[in-house]
Design an enzyme around this catalytic site. Structure first.
Site, PDB file in Angstrom:
ATOM      1  N   GLU A  25      -3.831  16.211   3.950  1.00 31.04           N
ATOM      2  CA  GLU A  25      -4.098  14.949   3.234  1.00 31.04           C
ATOM      3  C   GLU A  25      -2.961  13.946   3.444  1.00 31.04           C
ATOM      4  O   GLU A  25      -1.870  14.304   3.902  1.00 31.04           O
ATOM      5  CB  GLU A  25      -4.301  15.214   1.739  1.00 31.04           C
ATOM      6  CG  GLU A  25      -3.065  15.759   1.043  1.00 31.04           C
ATOM      7  CD  GLU A  25      -3.025  15.437  -0.447  1.00 31.04           C
ATOM      8  OE1 GLU A  25      -3.162  14.256  -0.811  1.00 31.04           O
ATOM      9  OE2 GLU A  25      -2.818  16.380  -1.236  1.00 31.04           O
ATOM     10  N   LYS A  86      -4.592   4.639  -2.622  1.00 30.41           N
ATOM     11  CA  LYS A  86      -4.901   6.042  -2.905  1.00 30.41           C
ATOM     12  C   LYS A  86      -6.429   6.162  -2.934  1.00 30.41           C
ATOM     13  O   LYS A  86      -7.081   5.569  -3.798  1.00 30.41           O
ATOM     14  CB  LYS A  86      -4.278   6.442  -4.241  1.00 30.41           C
ATOM     15  CG  LYS A  86      -4.635   7.839  -4.709  1.00 30.41           C
ATOM     16  CD  LYS A  86      -3.984   8.132  -6.057  1.00 30.41           C
ATOM     17  CE  LYS A  86      -4.628   9.336  -6.727  1.00 30.41           C
ATOM     18  NZ  LYS A  86      -4.172   9.515  -8.111  1.00 30.41           N
ATOM     19  N   VAL A 106      -7.029  14.847  -2.203  1.00 26.18           N
ATOM     20  CA  VAL A 106      -7.689  16.119  -1.901  1.00 26.18           C
ATOM     21  C   VAL A 106      -9.199  15.895  -1.794  1.00 26.18           C
ATOM     22  O   VAL A 106      -9.840  16.342  -0.832  1.00 26.18           O
ATOM     23  CB  VAL A 106      -7.350  17.174  -2.976  1.00 26.18           C
ATOM     24  CG1 VAL A 106      -8.241  18.403  -2.839  1.00 26.18           C
ATOM     25  CG2 VAL A 106      -5.879  17.570  -2.880  1.00 26.18           C
ATOM     26  N   ASP A 138      -9.780  12.363 -18.495  1.00 22.92           N
ATOM     27  CA  ASP A 138      -9.133  12.325 -17.185  1.00 22.92           C
ATOM     28  C   ASP A 138      -9.218  13.689 -16.500  1.00 22.92           C
ATOM     29  O   ASP A 138      -8.410  14.581 -16.758  1.00 22.92           O
ATOM     30  CB  ASP A 138      -7.673  11.868 -17.337  1.00 22.92           C
ATOM     31  CG  ASP A 138      -7.043  11.523 -15.994  1.00 22.92           C
ATOM     32  OD1 ASP A 138      -7.669  11.817 -14.946  1.00 22.92           O
ATOM     33  OD2 ASP A 138      -5.932  10.954 -15.992  1.00 22.92           O
ATOM     34  N   SER A 140      -9.582  15.113 -12.569  1.00 20.91           N
ATOM     35  CA  SER A 140      -9.512  14.669 -11.171  1.00 20.91           C
ATOM     36  C   SER A 140     -10.840  14.895 -10.460  1.00 20.91           C
ATOM     37  O   SER A 140     -11.484  15.939 -10.634  1.00 20.91           O
ATOM     38  CB  SER A 140      -8.418  15.430 -10.434  1.00 20.91           C
ATOM     39  OG  SER A 140      -8.448  15.102  -9.061  1.00 20.91           O
ATOM     40  N   ASP A 142     -11.024  15.684  -7.592  1.00 20.72           N
ATOM     41  CA  ASP A 142     -10.813  16.844  -6.708  1.00 20.72           C
ATOM     42  C   ASP A 142     -11.682  18.021  -7.150  1.00 20.72           C
ATOM     43  O   ASP A 142     -12.178  18.787  -6.319  1.00 20.72           O
ATOM     44  CB  ASP A 142      -9.348  17.307  -6.750  1.00 20.72           C
ATOM     45  CG  ASP A 142      -8.370  16.314  -6.133  1.00 20.72           C
ATOM     46  OD1 ASP A 142      -8.815  15.291  -5.569  1.00 20.72           O
ATOM     47  OD2 ASP A 142      -7.154  16.567  -6.240  1.00 20.72           O
ATOM     48  N   LYS A 159       0.033  21.693 -10.900  1.00 25.03           N
ATOM     49  CA  LYS A 159       1.241  21.421 -11.681  1.00 25.03           C
ATOM     50  C   LYS A 159       0.941  21.523 -13.162  1.00 25.03           C
ATOM     51  O   LYS A 159      -0.168  21.241 -13.605  1.00 25.03           O
ATOM     52  CB  LYS A 159       1.717  20.002 -11.400  1.00 25.03           C
ATOM     53  CG  LYS A 159       2.341  19.811 -10.052  1.00 25.03           C
ATOM     54  CD  LYS A 159       3.248  18.588 -10.088  1.00 25.03           C
ATOM     55  CE  LYS A 159       4.000  18.467  -8.787  1.00 25.03           C
ATOM     56  NZ  LYS A 159       3.188  17.836  -7.738  1.00 25.03           N
TER      57      LYS A 159
HETATM   58  N1  PSU Z   1      -0.819  16.922  -7.249  1.00 27.13           N
HETATM   59  C1  PSU Z   1       0.369  17.149  -6.653  1.00 27.13           C
HETATM   60  N2  PSU Z   1       0.744  16.366  -5.622  1.00 27.13           N
HETATM   61  C2  PSU Z   1      -0.049  15.356  -5.138  1.00 27.13           C
HETATM   62  C3  PSU Z   1      -1.319  15.147  -5.776  1.00 27.13           C
HETATM   63  C4  PSU Z   1      -1.648  15.955  -6.813  1.00 27.13           C
HETATM   64  O1  PSU Z   1       1.076  18.042  -7.060  1.00 27.13           O
HETATM   65  O2  PSU Z   1       0.330  14.643  -4.192  1.00 27.13           O
HETATM   66  C5  PSU Z   1      -2.236  14.070  -5.247  1.00 27.13           C
HETATM   67  C6  PSU Z   1      -3.321  14.698  -4.358  1.00 27.13           C
HETATM   68  O3  PSU Z   1      -3.647  13.780  -3.338  1.00 27.13           O
HETATM   69  C7  PSU Z   1      -4.488  14.851  -5.303  1.00 27.13           C
HETATM   70  C8  PSU Z   1      -4.327  13.620  -6.163  1.00 27.13           C
HETATM   71  O4  PSU Z   1      -5.743  14.899  -4.679  1.00 27.13           O
HETATM   72  O5  PSU Z   1      -2.928  13.488  -6.344  1.00 27.13           O
HETATM   73  C9  PSU Z   1      -5.046  13.740  -7.488  1.00 27.13           C
HETATM   74  O6  PSU Z   1      -5.010  12.519  -8.119  1.00 27.13           O
HETATM   75  P1  PSU Z   1      -5.891  12.307  -9.445  1.00 27.13           P
HETATM   76  O7  PSU Z   1      -5.254  13.175 -10.471  1.00 27.13           O
HETATM   77  O8  PSU Z   1      -5.741  10.843  -9.735  1.00 27.13           O
HETATM   78  O9  PSU Z   1      -7.285  12.700  -9.087  1.00 27.13           O
HETATM   79 MN    MN Z   2      -7.376  10.950 -13.027  1.00 31.07          MN
END
Ligand code: PSU
Ligand code: MN
Length: 305
Positions: A25, A86, A106, A138, A140, A142, A159
């Protein structure tokens, strides 16, 4: 071939030669790490994959194309462009039709990998259910992508900025198997044990490949999480990372950070608060994941049937 795809010369040659390919990614480059460590990390990860007998395909959106595999100047561009968007599932049509520069999350990388016929994808950590999601909603995208798109995602777990228990519940509901490598525990990115177990421990690339092939042969669409713990020598102290995470979360809440900005905000704060030590851990774990992902891609190519 899909009209939006553009393969780099290296990836195009790999496709012709039938070599195993590993997707990577680009949000981790543009929004996950500072310059110049981000571009060094990206190059080192690609090197690990090549050394293990596979071909890396870092994915990004450049000038109206989904680029599968980036040349050095394109990696540098992503690493140094603060205006790189992003891009998750929602954002793909916008960034492509507007000709903007986009770094894929992701979710978006899984979509692009599937379009390109790539089944293995290596990253650091996936997104998940955020703490407090019962009021913020919220979660993701993903996780939705893992529910529907046929790509195996090698990561170091999630994390603890997230609610790890709820993330695993969500994945279970959507039928996404969570595999662990080398231990029963689901890792927590900076640390090796989240306190939760993965669904199935599969240590060898061959077993992982057979599992994935069986899932898809059954018509069970969707991804697989292959969770690989950070190497012991690079793991952080749980107490330290917990208190820093709490502080970053408080700051995000107090600052009213919302939407797609939440994750990059938390990642950047954790990096600053650990005085860069989290960055070393982050880089080490992505490289370790690259090794596991490359071996998996080789094993999948060699499977009969
Ligand atoms: N978690 C990490 N490092 C990252 C990301 C998530 O530890 O770089 C990035 C990845 O690209 C993941 C995105 O797909 O953040 C998720 O963002 P959101 O929570 O806004 O969906
Ligand atoms: Mn989010």
């Amino acid at each position: 071939m899909h009209q939006y795809l553009l393969f780099s010369p290296e990836v195009a040659a790999a496709r012709t030669a039938g070599k195993p390919i590993v997707a990577l990614e680009s949000t981790i480059i543009s929004h996950g790490m500072p310059y110049p460590q981000n571009v060094t990390m990206a190059q080192e990860v690609e090197h690990v994959i090549r050394a293990a007998g596979a071909v890396p395909a870092t994915i990004a959106i450049i000038e109206g194309k989904i680029c599968i595999g980036l040349v050095a100047e394109q990696l540098e561009l992503l690493a140094t462009s603060p205006d790189a968007m992003k891009v998750s599932r929602r954002d793909l049509p916008y960034v492509l039709s507007q000709g903007r520069l986009g770094a894929t999350t992701v979710a978006a990388t899984m979509i692009c990998a599937q379009l390109a016929g790539i089944h293995v994808f290596v990253t650091g950590g996936i997104g998940g259910v955020h703490r407090g999601a019962e009021t913020s909603f919220d979660i993701s995208s993903d996780l939705q992508e893992l529910a529907r798109t046929n790509v195996a995602v090698v990561c170091a777990g999630v994390k603890s900025i997230l609610d790890i228990g709820l993330t695993l519940e969500y994945l279970e509901t959507h039928g996404v198997p969570v595999i662990s490598v080398g231990q029963p525990a689901f890792p927590a990115f900076f640390t090796r044990d989240s306190g939760f177990k993965a669904d199935f421990q599969l240590d060898s690339a061959l077993e992982q490949a057979a599992f994935i092939q069986t899932k898809w042969q059954l018509g069970l669409n969707g991804g697989i999480v292959i969770s690989n713990p950070v190497p012991e020598a690079f793991a952080m102290q749980k107490d330290e990372i917990d208190s820093i995470t709490e502080q970053a979360l408080r700051e995000a809440r107090d600052g009213g950070v919302a939407g797609k900005l939440v994750t990059p905000f938390l990642l950047a704060r954790i990096k600053t608060l650990t005085e860069g030590r989290s960055l070393m851990t982050n880089i080490a774990l992505v490289k370790h994941n690259a090794q596991v992902g490359a071996e998996l891609a080789v094993a999948m190519r060699d499977l009969p049937g």
